[in-house]
Design a protein around this motif. Structure first.
Motif, short mmCIF file in Angstrom:
data_model
loop_
_atom_site.label_atom_id
_atom_site.label_comp_id
_atom_site.label_asym_id
_atom_site.label_seq_id
_atom_site.Cartn_x
_atom_site.Cartn_y
_atom_site.Cartn_z
N ASN A 14 0.83 -1.21 0.00
CA ASN A 14 0.00 0.00 0.00
C ASN A 14 0.86 1.25 0.00
N ILE A 15 0.25 2.35 -0.42
CA ILE A 15 0.94 3.64 -0.43
C ILE A 15 1.33 4.01 1.00
N GLU A 16 2.59 4.43 1.17
CA GLU A 16 3.12 4.82 2.47
C GLU A 16 2.37 6.04 3.01
N LYS A 17 1.81 5.88 4.19
CA LYS A 17 1.17 6.98 4.92
C LYS A 17 1.55 6.80 6.38
N SER A 18 2.07 7.83 7.00
CA SER A 18 2.56 7.72 8.37
C SER A 18 1.51 7.13 9.30
N TYR A 19 1.90 6.06 9.98
CA TYR A 19 1.08 5.42 11.00
C TYR A 19 -0.33 5.06 10.50
N LEU A 20 -0.38 4.52 9.30
CA LEU A 20 -1.64 4.09 8.70
C LEU A 20 -2.33 3.07 9.59
N HIS A 21 -3.59 3.34 9.93
CA HIS A 21 -4.35 2.37 10.73
C HIS A 21 -5.86 2.40 10.45
N LYS A 22 -6.28 3.23 9.49
CA LYS A 22 -7.70 3.30 9.13
C LYS A 22 -7.88 2.87 7.67
N TRP A 23 -8.87 2.01 7.44
CA TRP A 23 -9.09 1.52 6.10
C TRP A 23 -9.37 2.65 5.11
N VAL A 48 2.86 -11.38 4.97
CA VAL A 48 3.15 -9.96 5.22
C VAL A 48 3.91 -9.85 6.54
N VAL A 49 4.98 -9.05 6.55
CA VAL A 49 5.76 -8.79 7.75
C VAL A 49 5.94 -7.28 7.86
N THR A 50 5.38 -6.69 8.91
CA THR A 50 5.33 -5.23 8.99
C THR A 50 5.66 -4.70 10.39
N ASN A 51 6.57 -3.71 10.42
CA ASN A 51 6.85 -3.00 11.67
C ASN A 51 5.71 -2.03 11.90
N GLN A 52 5.16 -2.02 13.10
CA GLN A 52 4.04 -1.13 13.43
C GLN A 52 4.30 -0.44 14.76
N SER A 53 5.32 0.44 14.79
CA SER A 53 5.68 1.13 16.03
C SER A 53 4.60 2.11 16.48
N GLY A 54 3.64 2.42 15.61
CA GLY A 54 2.52 3.27 16.01
C GLY A 54 1.75 2.68 17.17
N ILE A 55 1.77 1.36 17.28
CA ILE A 55 1.11 0.71 18.43
C ILE A 55 1.90 1.03 19.69
N GLY A 56 3.21 0.82 19.64
CA GLY A 56 4.06 1.09 20.79
C GLY A 56 4.08 2.56 21.17
N ARG A 57 3.87 3.42 20.21
CA ARG A 57 3.84 4.87 20.47
C ARG A 57 2.46 5.33 20.98
N TYR A 59 -0.34 5.45 19.11
CA TYR A 59 -1.12 6.14 18.07
C TYR A 59 -2.35 5.35 17.66
N TYR A 60 -2.29 4.03 17.78
CA TYR A 60 -3.41 3.15 17.47
C TYR A 60 -3.21 1.84 18.20
N THR A 61 -4.21 1.00 18.19
CA THR A 61 -4.17 -0.25 18.96
C THR A 61 -3.87 -1.45 18.05
N GLU A 62 -3.55 -2.58 18.68
CA GLU A 62 -3.38 -3.81 17.92
C GLU A 62 -4.67 -4.19 17.21
N GLU A 63 -5.80 -3.91 17.85
CA GLU A 63 -7.10 -4.21 17.23
C GLU A 63 -7.30 -3.36 15.97
N ASP A 64 -6.90 -2.08 16.03
CA ASP A 64 -6.99 -1.22 14.84
C ASP A 64 -6.17 -1.82 13.69
N LEU A 65 -4.95 -2.25 14.01
CA LEU A 65 -4.08 -2.84 12.99
C LEU A 65 -4.67 -4.12 12.43
#
Length: 188
Positions: A14-23, A48-57, A59-65
């Motif tokens: 997908n197109i790179e968007k900072s901390y993407l978490h909404k469909w 798929v293998v993806t770093n999602q530091s937005g969760i740790g920061r 910004y969004y939850t594991e459920e959102d991801l």
């Protein structure tokens, strides 16, 4: 054993968007679906293998991801593309306190997610690949004994300009399929 293409998500599928978490903010990269179809036709399966530091920061939850990933998987199924699994690292990249601020083996460039997928799905590493737009993706693939290919989508052009190592480079996932065909034909 399975032939698998491991894929980074953001900037690759997908197109790179900072901390993407909404469909509603999700958009497939140009030629991503076509490239995945070509790779499927070559006999590859996908993880798929993806770093999602937005969760740790925070910004969004594991459920959102997971909701976003599930929707992506559902959309890809409409094109006959099956994703075996979406692995993600929720950890913040810096040391610290708290649930997600830890040093981990899963955050790329560490190969933890790939090694887990290799073991779980009985992956033939000699005939499998890691595709991504960042050096960390390529290094994770290398550490997991996979051939790595850089895509110029997402952060790929910036990554290519700063790479000292030699990796095959594709403009997008459709060209990745052509590179893999060539590798299979020539053996290198």
């Amino acid at each position: 054993m399975k032939k698998v293409v491991f894929l980074d998500r953001d900037g690759t599928i997908n197109i790179e968007k900072s901390y993407l978490h909404k469909w509603e903010d999700f958009e497939f990269e140009k030629n991503a679906i076509e490239g995945l179809k070509e790779l499927k036709d070559l006999g590859y399966e996908f993880i798929v293998v993806t770093n999602q530091s937005g969760i740790g920061r925070g910004y969004y939850t594991e459920e959102d991801l997971e909701t976003l990933n599930d929707r992506m998987v559902t959309e890809l199924k409409k094109f006959g593309i099956e994703i075996l699994e979406c692995f993600y690292c929720p950890h913040h990249p810096e040391k610290g306190e708290g649930k997600y601020k830890i040093e981990c083996d899963c955050r790329k460039p560490n190969p933890g997610m790939l090694l887990e997928g290799i073991k779980k799905y009985n992956v033939d590493v000699n005939n499998s690949f890691m595709i991504g737009d960042k050096k960390g993706d390529l290094k994770a693939g290398e550490k997991a004994s996979l051939k790595s290919i850089l895509v110029l989508t997402g952060y790929g052009e910036k990554t290519a300009a700063n790479l000292k190592e030699e990796y095959p480079i594709a403009k997008d996932l459709l060209e990745v399929a052509e590179i893999i065909k060539q590798i299979k034909k020539t053996g290198c």
